[in-house]
Design an enzyme around this catalytic site. Structure first.
Site, mmCIF file in Angstrom:
data_model
loop_
_atom_site.group_PDB
_atom_site.id
_atom_site.type_symbol
_atom_site.label_atom_id
_atom_site.label_comp_id
_atom_site.label_asym_id
_atom_site.label_seq_id
_atom_site.Cartn_x
_atom_site.Cartn_y
_atom_site.Cartn_z
ATOM 1 N N LYS A 222 0.718 -1.221 -0.098
ATOM 2 C CA LYS A 222 0.085 0.056 -0.117
ATOM 3 C C LYS A 222 0.773 1.287 -0.184
ATOM 4 O O LYS A 222 1.862 1.012 0.386
ATOM 5 C CB LYS A 222 -0.926 -0.050 1.098
ATOM 6 C CG LYS A 222 -2.081 -1.183 0.756
ATOM 7 C CD LYS A 222 -3.171 -1.220 1.966
ATOM 8 C CE LYS A 222 -4.413 -2.190 1.313
ATOM 9 N NZ LYS A 222 -5.379 -2.397 2.408
ATOM 10 N N ARG A 257 -2.676 -10.126 5.425
ATOM 11 C CA ARG A 257 -3.110 -10.365 3.927
ATOM 12 C C ARG A 257 -2.183 -9.614 2.986
ATOM 13 O O ARG A 257 -2.238 -8.679 3.069
ATOM 14 C CB ARG A 257 -4.583 -9.852 3.894
ATOM 15 C CG ARG A 257 -5.165 -9.801 2.379
ATOM 16 C CD ARG A 257 -6.595 -8.845 2.402
ATOM 17 N NE ARG A 257 -7.143 -8.933 1.192
ATOM 18 C CZ ARG A 257 -6.672 -8.091 0.056
ATOM 19 N NH1 ARG A 257 -5.995 -7.258 0.297
ATOM 20 N NH2 ARG A 257 -7.404 -8.013 -1.140
HETATM 21 N N1 HH2 Z 1 -7.320 -4.151 1.378
HETATM 22 C C1 HH2 Z 1 -7.533 -4.448 -0.101
HETATM 23 C C2 HH2 Z 1 -8.751 -5.088 -0.458
HETATM 24 N N2 HH2 Z 1 -9.241 -5.938 0.432
HETATM 25 N N3 HH2 Z 1 -9.646 -6.736 2.427
HETATM 26 C C3 HH2 Z 1 -9.235 -6.450 3.765
HETATM 27 N N4 HH2 Z 1 -9.846 -7.387 4.925
HETATM 28 N N5 HH2 Z 1 -8.296 -5.622 4.425
HETATM 29 C C4 HH2 Z 1 -7.418 -5.126 3.452
HETATM 30 O O1 HH2 Z 1 -6.597 -3.941 4.079
HETATM 31 C C5 HH2 Z 1 -7.952 -5.048 2.219
HETATM 32 C C6 HH2 Z 1 -8.971 -6.094 1.725
HETATM 33 C C7 HH2 Z 1 -6.810 -3.493 -1.236
HETATM 34 O O2 HH2 Z 1 -5.786 -4.434 -1.609
HETATM 35 P P1 HH2 Z 1 -5.836 -4.944 -3.054
HETATM 36 O O3 HH2 Z 1 -6.845 -6.047 -2.831
HETATM 37 O O4 HH2 Z 1 -4.286 -5.332 -3.337
HETATM 38 O O5 HH2 Z 1 -6.277 -3.914 -4.220
HETATM 39 P P2 HH2 Z 1 -7.447 -3.603 -5.099
HETATM 40 O O6 HH2 Z 1 -8.696 -3.173 -3.857
HETATM 41 O O7 HH2 Z 1 -7.080 -2.611 -5.922
HETATM 42 O O8 HH2 Z 1 -7.846 -4.978 -5.529
#
Ligand code: HH2
Length: 285
Positions: A222, A257
């Protein structure tokens, strides 16, 4: 064993070290891996790889929640995630569905998902009812605002207290609706309506925000990591992610995660060895 999370048909615990949830984004626009796994075959291969690297759970998402992301309609989200959930679950992988839509969560559970990871924090009563009825494990995440605008101007008086209060309230709603406490994990939502200082305060108090409930931390790649280290490319932030994984566990996180499961598992193995040596009380000096 200090961590045990009951799911729909199974449980995840920490007998193999702090459990890690591997991220599998079946999207064209996720902030660090958008477009890499849009094809179901490449997504399934990626899921298998996450498991081989030591993931206890594979978190499948079909809608980016990055700041400013456009919403995805339900049919499209289903089309992206279901073929992937179905194959991985049939292979015995513990699959979590990362969605805010009860319809997508229900279809993913039908396809074998064990966990609903709701970045909406179970604010939709239909989502609460679904998780209760199907006995799913749930992640209740905190977000201030909604993805499109959440980073515009996040404001808190006391971010740790306010996030902890909100998570406690939502967990109480879940329990009142029939979701067992043993099925609930909470998450401070790093980057979801938070400034750099908010993120750091939440990480420093990772355990405390759960008020006794297990806490999942999702810091992987992030922007705050880039702000501190100067690493601009999100995909180049895996070393920083692994370091923060260890620090989050030191601060009380029970689950992580991440995109790069291998690096975080390696860092956690080193931490566990040092902690175990300290627990033995032996000095080799
Ligand atoms: N962060 C993202 C998505 N889902 N779920 C939980 N429980 N906690 C988090 O911090 C979290 C999450 C965002 O990250 P990412 O999936 O890598 O990116 P994107 O939302 O652009 O797909």
């Amino acid at each position: 064993m200090t961590f045990r999370w009951e799911l729909r048909t199974r449980a995840v615990d920490d007998t193999g070290g702090t459990p890690v949830m591997g991220i599998l984004n079946v999207t064209p626009d996720s902030f660090s891996d958008g477009g890499h796994y849009l094809d179901p075959r490449s997504a399934i291969d990626r899921g298998r790889r996450l498991v081989a690297d030591g993931a206890a759970i594979v978190d499948v998402g079909g809608e980016s929640t990055r700041p400013g992301a456009d919403p995805v309609d339900e049919d499209e989200e289903r089309r992206r995630v279901l073929p992937v959930v179905e194959v991985l679950a049939a292979e015995g992988v513990v699959v979590s569905i990362d969605t805010m839509k009860p319809g997508v969560a229900a279809a993913a559970i039908d396809a074998g998902a064990e966990i609903v990871n709701d970045v909406g924090g179970l604010s939709d009563p239909d989502m609460v009812a679904l998780c209760a009825e199907r006995g799913a494990g749930v992640v209740i995440m905190h977000m201030q605002g909604e993805p499109r605008t959440m980073q515009d101007h996040p404001v808190y008086d006391d971010v740790v207290r306010e996030v902890a209060d909100h998570l406690a309230r939502q967990a109480a709603v879940a329990e009142a609706a029939g979701i067992a406490s043993s099925r609930i994990v909470v998450d401070p939502g790093i980057g979801f309506g938070k400034t750099l200082d908010h993120n750091l305060a939440l990480l420093a108090n990772a355990g405390a925000v759960g008020r006794g409930r297990p806490v999942l931390v999702g810091h992987s790649r992030k922007r705050f990591l880039g702000t501190i280290t100067g690493v601009d490319e999100a995909a180049d932030r895996d070393e920083a992610t692994a370091v923060v994984s260890v620090l989050a566990v030191e601060a009380g996180a029970g689950l992580l995660r991440v995109h790069d499961v291998a690096r975080t598992k390696l860092a956690l193995r080193l931490r566990a060895a040092i902690v175990a040596a300290g627990d033995d009380g032996e000095s080799e000096r």
